[in-house]
Design a protein around this motif. Structure first.
Motif, PDB file in Angstrom:
ATOM      1  N   VAL A 299      14.209 -29.756  27.154  1.00  0.00           N
ATOM      2  CA  VAL A 299      12.781 -30.087  27.234  1.00  0.00           C
ATOM      3  C   VAL A 299      12.306 -30.679  25.911  1.00  0.00           C
ATOM      4  O   VAL A 299      11.647 -31.730  25.879  1.00  0.00           O
ATOM      5  N   ASP A 300      12.644 -30.011  24.805  1.00  0.00           N
ATOM      6  CA  ASP A 300      12.262 -30.534  23.494  1.00  0.00           C
ATOM      7  C   ASP A 300      13.054 -31.791  23.145  1.00  0.00           C
ATOM      8  O   ASP A 300      12.519 -32.735  22.539  1.00  0.00           O
ATOM      9  N   ALA A 301      14.322 -31.807  23.511  1.00  0.00           N
ATOM     10  CA  ALA A 301      15.191 -32.936  23.146  1.00  0.00           C
ATOM     11  C   ALA A 301      14.733 -34.234  23.782  1.00  0.00           C
ATOM     12  O   ALA A 301      14.672 -35.278  23.125  1.00  0.00           O
ATOM     13  N   ILE A 302      14.395 -34.203  25.068  1.00  0.00           N
ATOM     14  CA  ILE A 302      14.012 -35.435  25.762  1.00  0.00           C
ATOM     15  C   ILE A 302      12.645 -35.923  25.289  1.00  0.00           C
ATOM     16  O   ILE A 302      12.326 -37.115  25.388  1.00  0.00           O
ATOM     17  N   GLU A 303      11.844 -35.013  24.766  1.00  0.00           N
ATOM     18  CA  GLU A 303      10.555 -35.418  24.200  1.00  0.00           C
ATOM     19  C   GLU A 303      10.767 -36.219  22.921  1.00  0.00           C
ATOM     20  O   GLU A 303      10.012 -37.137  22.615  1.00  0.00           O
ATOM     21  N   ASP A 304      11.822 -35.853  22.171  1.00  0.00           N
ATOM     22  CA  ASP A 304      12.141 -36.575  20.937  1.00  0.00           C
ATOM     23  C   ASP A 304      12.928 -37.850  21.201  1.00  0.00           C
ATOM     24  O   ASP A 304      12.792 -38.841  20.484  1.00  0.00           O
TER      25      ASP A 304
END
Length: 389
Positions: A299-304
């Motif tokens: 979730v955090d990775a794809i936001e970055d």
């Protein structure tokens, strides 16, 4: 033991303060390019607050270490709401050193870097809980100098760079003169704040105050064995239950995924074993912008990085996503993201009520460390135009 709590809070706030000033300056600089073309918009430069905690881990410092474990989350929660004059929110990085412990190498001056600058809050918590105490020689000047040499403080003059060193032996011990270390700190634009665990006047006579004054830092004296009183509120249990639901929104991936997700749960348990209020504070931190886990959570990775899914191998995905199409995976991730945001918002709303409850039921007298820290924060903030919302 309120002292360390405020120590972290102070470091944090002061750090935030300076950062804002730098951002403010950049916000006000005339931009001739903008006069030529308004089609190009540049993002403000990223700002950092860098805090190095240097903790005495000799036999007499068990109280200090325990307080540090609990107060990490106060620092994070205070810093969550800070922003620069141009609305940029600084990033927080924390480093940790221990010194004065017989278990450490005498050749290294009984000093050890526990963790370098990091924004991985679970790992920082893990390292704090790994600390143990044992008698030893406490070389303040040398541990300050070591942190200055080993850590990447950066060269951005807009960043706020601070050291907080806590101990109870004379500041003058060791071969390296603390004045030389203070001089080197000033050259790197690093503020040294000192916390003497003992009588205020004794800290002055043993040069702890002078060690701070030389870099424009603050000197504080605390009773490191004083018991911290946490105020329980009607909202605590609900926040802790929401935290469990929050953990279910994390989607581990890659070689670190399973290990890091397990670490998340372990640090929840560590906080809960200290006291329910500490678990609540950690839960609040996990609902904030500063709790990011792009290195192991999708979730955090794809936001970055929206392209990360195309770069991952099948075996790097969690079992529930293996064999799924990219479209199906994105749908799953978006669902977990929405769930997370909803839970985080609920925690933040409950925490606002919790803080109001604490303010209403808290005694007027606060710990001496807290008073010292708040004073330092306000002084620094007034100079740097930092704001909180």
């Amino acid at each position: 033991m309120n002292y360390l709590k405020h120590l972290f809070g102070t470091a944090l706030c002061i750090l935030v303060t300076v950062t804002s000033y730098g951002c403010n300056l950049k916000a006000k600089e005339p931009n001739n390019t903008a006069l030529i073309s308004t089609s190009i918009s540049e993002k403000p430069a990223k700002q950092y607050v860098k805090i190095a905690l240097l903790l005495d881990t000799s036999n007499s410092m068990d109280g200090l270490i325990n307080q540090a474990k609990a107060q990490l989350w106060d620092i994070v929660n205070e810093f969550t709401h800070a922003k620069c004059g141009n609305d940029v929110r600084p990033s927080l990085e924390i480093a940790l050193y221990e010194y004065g412990n017989d278990n450490l190498s005498s050749r290294e001056g009984y000093i050890r870097q526990v963790i370098g600058f990091s924004n991985d809050l679970d790992e920082i918590s893990e390292k704090l809980f790994s600390l143990t105490t044992n008698g030893g020689e406490e070389y303040c000047g040398e541990v300050i100098q070591t942190s200055l040499k080993q850590l990447d403080w950066g060269k951005n003059t807009d960043d706020l760079k601070m050291i907080f060193i806590a101990g109870n032996e004379p500041f003058t011990q060791g071969k390296l003169n603390y004045k030389d270390a203070a001089h080197n700190a000033k050259e790197k634009d690093v503020i040294v704040n000192t916390i003497f665990c003992g009588n205020y006047e004794q800290g002055i006579s043993t040069m702890w105050k002078n060690g701070a004054t030389l870099t424009g830092g603050d000197y504080m004296a605390i009773d490191h064995n004083r018991q911290v009183v946490h105020i329980n509120t009607p909202y605590d249990d609900v926040i802790i239950r929401l935290n469990s639901k929050l953990n279910n929104t994390y989607i581990s991936y890659g070689s670190l995924g399973r290990q890091k997700k397990a670490l998340q749960s372990v640090q929840d348990s560590n906080a809960a074993e200290m006291e329910a209020a500490v678990a609540v504070k950690r839960s609040v931190s996990k609902s904030s912008r500063l709790y990011k886990n792009s290195q192991w959570d999708l979730v955090d990775a794809i936001e970055d990085d929206e392209e990360i899914l195309s770069e991952l191998k099948e075996e790097e995905l969690p079992q529930e996503l293996q064999g799924k199409s990219e479209s199906e995976i994105k749908t799953y991730i978006n669902k977990k993201k929405a769930e997370r945001e909803d839970i985080q918002n609920q925690i933040q709303e409950l925490n606002a009520k919790r803080e109001a409850y604490i303010a209403e039921h808290q005694k007027e007298e606060t710990g001496e460390l807290e008073n010292a820290l708040l004073s330092a924060i306000k002084t620094q903030a007034s100079k740097k135009n930092y704001t909180w919302d």
